[in-house]
Scaffold this motif. Structure first.
Motif, PDB file in Angstrom:
ATOM      1  N   GLY A 269      27.160 -57.772 -18.177  1.00  0.00           N
ATOM      2  CA  GLY A 269      28.266 -57.016 -17.601  1.00  0.00           C
ATOM      3  C   GLY A 269      29.579 -57.201 -18.324  1.00  0.00           C
ATOM      4  O   GLY A 269      30.575 -56.546 -17.972  1.00  0.00           O
ATOM      5  N   GLN A 270      29.606 -58.059 -19.348  1.00  0.00           N
ATOM      6  CA  GLN A 270      30.858 -58.284 -20.084  1.00  0.00           C
ATOM      7  C   GLN A 270      31.201 -57.066 -20.933  1.00  0.00           C
ATOM      8  O   GLN A 270      30.334 -56.450 -21.552  1.00  0.00           O
ATOM      9  N   THR A 271      32.494 -56.704 -20.958  1.00  0.00           N
ATOM     10  CA  THR A 271      32.933 -55.564 -21.750  1.00  0.00           C
ATOM     11  C   THR A 271      32.923 -55.919 -23.232  1.00  0.00           C
ATOM     12  O   THR A 271      33.527 -56.911 -23.649  1.00  0.00           O
ATOM     13  N   LEU A 272      32.239 -55.112 -24.017  1.00  0.00           N
ATOM     14  CA  LEU A 272      32.153 -55.331 -25.460  1.00  0.00           C
ATOM     15  C   LEU A 272      33.191 -54.492 -26.205  1.00  0.00           C
ATOM     16  O   LEU A 272      33.668 -54.892 -27.268  1.00  0.00           O
ATOM     17  N   ALA A 273      33.506 -53.328 -25.665  1.00  0.00           N
ATOM     18  CA  ALA A 273      34.499 -52.457 -26.298  1.00  0.00           C
ATOM     19  C   ALA A 273      34.989 -51.450 -25.266  1.00  0.00           C
ATOM     20  O   ALA A 273      34.291 -51.129 -24.289  1.00  0.00           O
ATOM     21  N   LEU A 274      36.222 -50.955 -25.487  1.00  0.00           N
ATOM     22  CA  LEU A 274      36.764 -49.868 -24.663  1.00  0.00           C
ATOM     23  C   LEU A 274      36.797 -48.600 -25.506  1.00  0.00           C
ATOM     24  O   LEU A 274      37.255 -48.612 -26.654  1.00  0.00           O
ATOM     25  N   ILE A 275      36.302 -47.510 -24.922  1.00  0.00           N
ATOM     26  CA  ILE A 275      36.247 -46.226 -25.627  1.00  0.00           C
ATOM     27  C   ILE A 275      37.170 -45.230 -24.913  1.00  0.00           C
ATOM     28  O   ILE A 275      37.082 -45.050 -23.686  1.00  0.00           O
ATOM     29  N   ALA A 276      38.037 -44.606 -25.716  1.00  0.00           N
ATOM     30  CA  ALA A 276      38.910 -43.553 -25.168  1.00  0.00           C
ATOM     31  C   ALA A 276      38.250 -42.207 -25.431  1.00  0.00           C
ATOM     32  O   ALA A 276      38.162 -41.763 -26.585  1.00  0.00           O
ATOM     33  N   PRO A 277      37.721 -41.528 -24.389  1.00  0.00           N
ATOM     34  CA  PRO A 277      37.074 -40.227 -24.599  1.00  0.00           C
ATOM     35  C   PRO A 277      38.043 -39.228 -25.231  1.00  0.00           C
ATOM     36  O   PRO A 277      39.223 -39.165 -24.877  1.00  0.00           O
ATOM     37  N   THR A 278      37.562 -38.447 -26.190  1.00  0.00           N
ATOM     38  CA  THR A 278      38.425 -37.506 -26.923  1.00  0.00           C
ATOM     39  C   THR A 278      38.100 -36.050 -26.635  1.00  0.00           C
ATOM     40  O   THR A 278      38.721 -35.160 -27.204  1.00  0.00           O
ATOM     41  N   SER A 279      37.156 -35.759 -25.774  1.00  0.00           N
ATOM     42  CA  SER A 279      36.784 -34.371 -25.475  1.00  0.00           C
ATOM     43  C   SER A 279      36.992 -34.089 -23.992  1.00  0.00           C
ATOM     44  O   SER A 279      36.557 -34.861 -23.127  1.00  0.00           O
ATOM     45  N   LEU A 280      37.674 -32.951 -23.685  1.00  0.00           N
ATOM     46  CA  LEU A 280      37.876 -32.575 -22.292  1.00  0.00           C
ATOM     47  C   LEU A 280      36.568 -32.180 -21.627  1.00  0.00           C
ATOM     48  O   LEU A 280      36.449 -32.220 -20.393  1.00  0.00           O
ATOM     49  N   ASP A 281      35.624 -31.754 -22.459  1.00  0.00           N
ATOM     50  CA  ASP A 281      34.329 -31.362 -21.905  1.00  0.00           C
ATOM     51  C   ASP A 281      33.383 -32.548 -21.764  1.00  0.00           C
ATOM     52  O   ASP A 281      32.235 -32.384 -21.378  1.00  0.00           O
ATOM     53  N   ASP A 282      33.877 -33.715 -22.108  1.00  0.00           N
ATOM     54  CA  ASP A 282      33.013 -34.902 -22.085  1.00  0.00           C
ATOM     55  C   ASP A 282      32.556 -35.182 -20.654  1.00  0.00           C
ATOM     56  O   ASP A 282      33.359 -35.154 -19.719  1.00  0.00           O
ATOM     57  N   SER A 283      31.308 -35.441 -20.459  1.00  0.00           N
ATOM     58  CA  SER A 283      30.772 -35.678 -19.125  1.00  0.00           C
ATOM     59  C   SER A 283      31.391 -36.914 -18.482  1.00  0.00           C
ATOM     60  O   SER A 283      31.541 -36.969 -17.248  1.00  0.00           O
ATOM     61  N   PHE A 284      31.798 -37.896 -19.271  1.00  0.00           N
ATOM     62  CA  PHE A 284      32.401 -39.087 -18.701  1.00  0.00           C
ATOM     63  C   PHE A 284      33.708 -38.741 -17.996  1.00  0.00           C
ATOM     64  O   PHE A 284      33.973 -39.175 -16.872  1.00  0.00           O
ATOM     65  N   ALA A 285      34.545 -37.955 -18.688  1.00  0.00           N
ATOM     66  CA  ALA A 285      35.823 -37.563 -18.082  1.00  0.00           C
ATOM     67  C   ALA A 285      35.597 -36.765 -16.813  1.00  0.00           C
ATOM     68  O   ALA A 285      36.292 -36.951 -15.803  1.00  0.00           O
ATOM     69  N   ARG A 286      34.648 -35.835 -16.871  1.00  0.00           N
ATOM     70  CA  ARG A 286      34.371 -35.013 -15.691  1.00  0.00           C
ATOM     71  C   ARG A 286      33.873 -35.883 -14.523  1.00  0.00           C
ATOM     72  O   ARG A 286      34.266 -35.678 -13.379  1.00  0.00           O
ATOM     73  N   MET A 287      32.984 -36.829 -14.829  1.00  0.00           N
ATOM     74  CA  MET A 287      32.473 -37.707 -13.768  1.00  0.00           C
ATOM     75  C   MET A 287      33.582 -38.557 -13.178  1.00  0.00           C
ATOM     76  O   MET A 287      33.628 -38.810 -11.966  1.00  0.00           O
ATOM     77  N   GLN A 288      34.498 -38.995 -14.029  1.00  0.00           N
ATOM     78  CA  GLN A 288      35.596 -39.815 -13.562  1.00  0.00           C
ATOM     79  C   GLN A 288      36.478 -39.015 -12.586  1.00  0.00           C
ATOM     80  O   GLN A 288      36.879 -39.515 -11.528  1.00  0.00           O
ATOM     81  N   VAL A 289      36.770 -37.757 -12.937  1.00  0.00           N
ATOM     82  CA  VAL A 289      37.564 -36.883 -12.063  1.00  0.00           C
ATOM     83  C   VAL A 289      36.805 -36.615 -10.771  1.00  0.00           C
ATOM     84  O   VAL A 289      37.392 -36.592  -9.666  1.00  0.00           O
ATOM     85  N   ARG A 290      35.497 -36.398 -10.879  1.00  0.00           N
ATOM     86  CA  ARG A 290      34.691 -36.104  -9.683  1.00  0.00           C
ATOM     87  C   ARG A 290      34.705 -37.301  -8.715  1.00  0.00           C
ATOM     88  O   ARG A 290      34.769 -37.125  -7.498  1.00  0.00           O
ATOM     89  N   VAL A 291      34.664 -38.513  -9.243  1.00  0.00           N
ATOM     90  CA  VAL A 291      34.728 -39.694  -8.381  1.00  0.00           C
ATOM     91  C   VAL A 291      36.077 -39.762  -7.667  1.00  0.00           C
ATOM     92  O   VAL A 291      36.156 -40.031  -6.452  1.00  0.00           O
ATOM     93  N   ALA A 292      37.151 -39.517  -8.425  1.00  0.00           N
ATOM     94  CA  ALA A 292      38.484 -39.567  -7.805  1.00  0.00           C
ATOM     95  C   ALA A 292      38.618 -38.518  -6.703  1.00  0.00           C
ATOM     96  O   ALA A 292      39.179 -38.787  -5.624  1.00  0.00           O
ATOM     97  N   HIS A 293      38.095 -37.312  -6.959  1.00  0.00           N
ATOM     98  CA  HIS A 293      38.143 -36.247  -5.952  1.00  0.00           C
ATOM     99  C   HIS A 293      37.324 -36.633  -4.725  1.00  0.00           C
ATOM    100  O   HIS A 293      37.772 -36.434  -3.570  1.00  0.00           O
ATOM    101  N   ALA A 294      36.119 -37.184  -4.926  1.00  0.00           N
ATOM    102  CA  ALA A 294      35.263 -37.567  -3.798  1.00  0.00           C
ATOM    103  C   ALA A 294      35.913 -38.682  -2.984  1.00  0.00           C
ATOM    104  O   ALA A 294      35.779 -38.719  -1.745  1.00  0.00           O
ATOM    105  N   GLU A 295      36.635 -39.575  -3.636  1.00  0.00           N
ATOM    106  CA  GLU A 295      37.322 -40.656  -2.915  1.00  0.00           C
ATOM    107  C   GLU A 295      38.413 -40.071  -2.010  1.00  0.00           C
ATOM    108  O   GLU A 295      38.580 -40.505  -0.850  1.00  0.00           O
ATOM    109  N   ARG A 296      39.182 -39.094  -2.526  1.00  0.00           N
ATOM    110  CA  ARG A 296      40.238 -38.474  -1.712  1.00  0.00           C
ATOM    111  C   ARG A 296      39.649 -37.721  -0.517  1.00  0.00           C
ATOM    112  O   ARG A 296      40.164 -37.801   0.611  1.00  0.00           O
TER     113      ARG A 296
END
Length: 541
Positions: A269-296
């Motif tokens: 579980g230790q973090t090996l690296a941090l990645i900054a997503p560079t694509s707006l269509d990236d599924s990671f970014a979309r999933m992150q937004v979807r989690v924030a919306h579901a929390e609200r």
């Protein structure tokens, strides 16, 4: 004492006699040491009668004749060379024949610590002698005359059989060492000429030589060892002990992120690296937004339900949507970040297992694509030894219960814990059957990818005399051991090897209890050729 033949020429005694003039050696019986003689017990050791006071011209023994070689001195039997082992010490003592009331040559008492084969360099040594009619003599040597060697010159007042024992006192402990019995003769006339011939084939390696080199001996033992099959193989990581960590998103490796290096320990579980997503269509970014919306939405549903503005079904649906979004986000390595955290928009690439980082393929600031192999993590605590059993032995694979092996570049022997699996298909190219064994590797000395040579233990144990495997030397295709028959005497034995468990090997040609050289055998071999370095190592007792 001087090393020479049993009937040493008087001219050859000059050096020894000269060394004793300064210590005023009294008339008596002097020991004449013969190289190679190693008899445990008292009979058969030679002594040479020294008449008169010692003088370099030998005038005390008769008129000097210029340019005429003196006659050899008479050698007598009655002294001994004794070698004895205790749990902690090896005793090697040389003493001359004794005549009642006469002082003879010194006893040369060599003591060696068995733990590291080093000379005893401190402590006091007591020589206790008990003779006929309750006679008792005791000599205390407060310190070694030199490293490993104590000396004494007892004068025994009664003829007959005496018992000798030694006690070493060092570091607040006492170490008793028995010497055995010795005979004291009534007079010089009672001494018998020495006629014993040294056994052929003995190799001499002085204590002073043994002490300055890596050296060790061990006793042969009766053991039961299973039969075995030779097999080559390699060390690999088990399926759950190796992880290739790939990047699931396209982006940049953050410079300010963690930068573990190969060889570093990492936790699951230790973090090996941090990645900054560079694509707006990236599924990671979309999933992150979807989690924030579901929390609200889940939080809003909680408030409305508490105010009885919506039915419970609406609250349950909001919670379910949040769980689905969080699960999808976690599946690609995402995790919740504290509100306002600057890294909330970054993807944390984590190690799925604990272990050691063995490979790193991405650098800070590097642009990476989804699917890029970034890190390799290995858990080295338990590895596998994959043995390649020859096809002709495949029928015996079912009887294999364990194995031992050595790896390239090392002499250590490793023993497997258990059989993990036995192959069911013969490799058509190598004509071998793979057997996998689990191997504990707590100190990390085994490395993934090492080649190994081992033996697979199978069948009923065979009982016989075994010696440490390290004692067996390969000389022109023959198995050879060097047996210590005395403190400074060794014998070369050709042996036939039987089953081995890695540490011990059954052999023929060696008796149980005999001691074999386990470290320093090559130096004994050189001594047998007369090539050992004898400089500055001769006895000068």
């Amino acid at each position: 004492m001087m090393r020479g033949s049993g009937t040493a020429l008087a001219s050859g005694m000059v050096t020894a006699l000269a060394s004793r003039v300064a210590t005023a050696l009294k008339p008596g019986i002097a020991m004449a040491r013969r190289p190679g003689l190693a008899v445990t017990g008292r009979p058969g050791f030679a002594g040479a009668l020294v008449c008169g006071s010692a003088a370099l011209s030998f005038t005390g023994c008769g008129p000097a004749v210029d340019d005429v070689a003196p006659e050899p001195e008479q050698a007598f039997a009655g002294g001994a060379v004794v070698t004895h082992w205790t749990d902690a010490l090896e005793l090697f003592v040389e003493y001359p024949p004794h005549v009642r009331g006469l002082e003879g040559d010194v006893w040369a008492i060599h003591l060696t610590w068995l733990a590291d084969w080093s000379p005893v360099e401190e402590g006091s040594l007591t020589l206790a002698l008990e003779g006929p009619g309750g006679a008792r003599e005791e000599i205390v040597m407060p310190a070694p005359a030199r490293a490993g060697v104590f000396t004494a010159a007892p004068v025994l007042p009664a003829a007959g059989i005496w018992r000798a024992d030694l006690t070493l006192a060092v570091g607040g402990r006492e170490y008793p060492v028995p010497v055995g019995e010795l005979e004291v003769f009534e007079s010089v006339d009672a001494l018998l000429p020495d006629e014993e011939v040294s056994p052929p084939g003995l190799i001499t390696l002085l204590k002073e030589q043994q002490w300055v080199m890596p050296f060790a001996v061990a006793a042969a033992e009766e053991k039961s060892i299973p039969r075995s099959i030779p097999a080559a193989g390699e060390i690999v990581a088990p399926a759950d002990g190796l992880a290739h960590v790939s990047v699931p998103v396209t982006g940049l490796v953050v410079v300010q992120g963690p930068t573990p290096a190969p060889g570093d320990a990492v936790a699951a579980g230790q973090t090996l690296a941090l990645i900054a997503p560079t694509s707006l269509d990236d599924s990671f970014a979309r999933m992150q937004v979807r989690v924030a919306h579901a929390e609200r939405e889940a939080a809003r549903a909680e408030r409305l339900f508490a105010a009885e503005a919506v039915p419970e079904r609406r609250l349950l649906e909001a919670r379910h949507e949040l769980e689905v979004a969080q699960a999808a986000f976690a599946a690609v390595g995402g995790m919740e970040s504290p509100e306002g955290d600057e890294a909330a928009h970054l993807y944390a690439l984590r190690s799925p297992i604990g272990g050691v980082l063995s490979e790193r393929h991405v650098a800070p600031g590097e642009q990476v694509e989804a699917g890029t192999h970034a890190f390799t993590v290995v858990n080295p605590a338990t590895l596998w030894f994959i043995a390649r059993l020859p096809a002709r032995e495949a029928a015996r694979a079912g009887g294999v219960r364990e194995a031992w092996f050595t790896v390239e570049g090392a002499d250590a022997t490793y023993t497997t814990d258990r059989v993990v699996s036995t192959g069911t298909v013969i490799d058509p190219e190598t004509r071998t059957l793979p057997l996998r064994f689990a191997v504990a590797n707590p100190d990390g000395t085994l490395k993934v990818g090492m080649l190994a040579e081992g033996r697979l233990l199978t069948g009923e144990p065979v009982t016989g005399v075994a010696v440490p495997s390290a004692a067996i030397q390969d000389e022109d295709g023959l198995g050879v051991v060097y047996v210590e028959v005395g403190g400074e005497s060794f014998q070369r034995r050709v042996v036939e090897r039987g089953p081995s468990d890695g540490a011990w090997t059954l052999v023929t040609g060696v008796a149980s209890g005999e001691r074999v050289v386990t470290e320093g055998a090559y130096q004994v071999f050189l001594a047998s050729l007369g090539e050992a370095d004898l400089a500055d190592h001769g006895h000068t007792h």
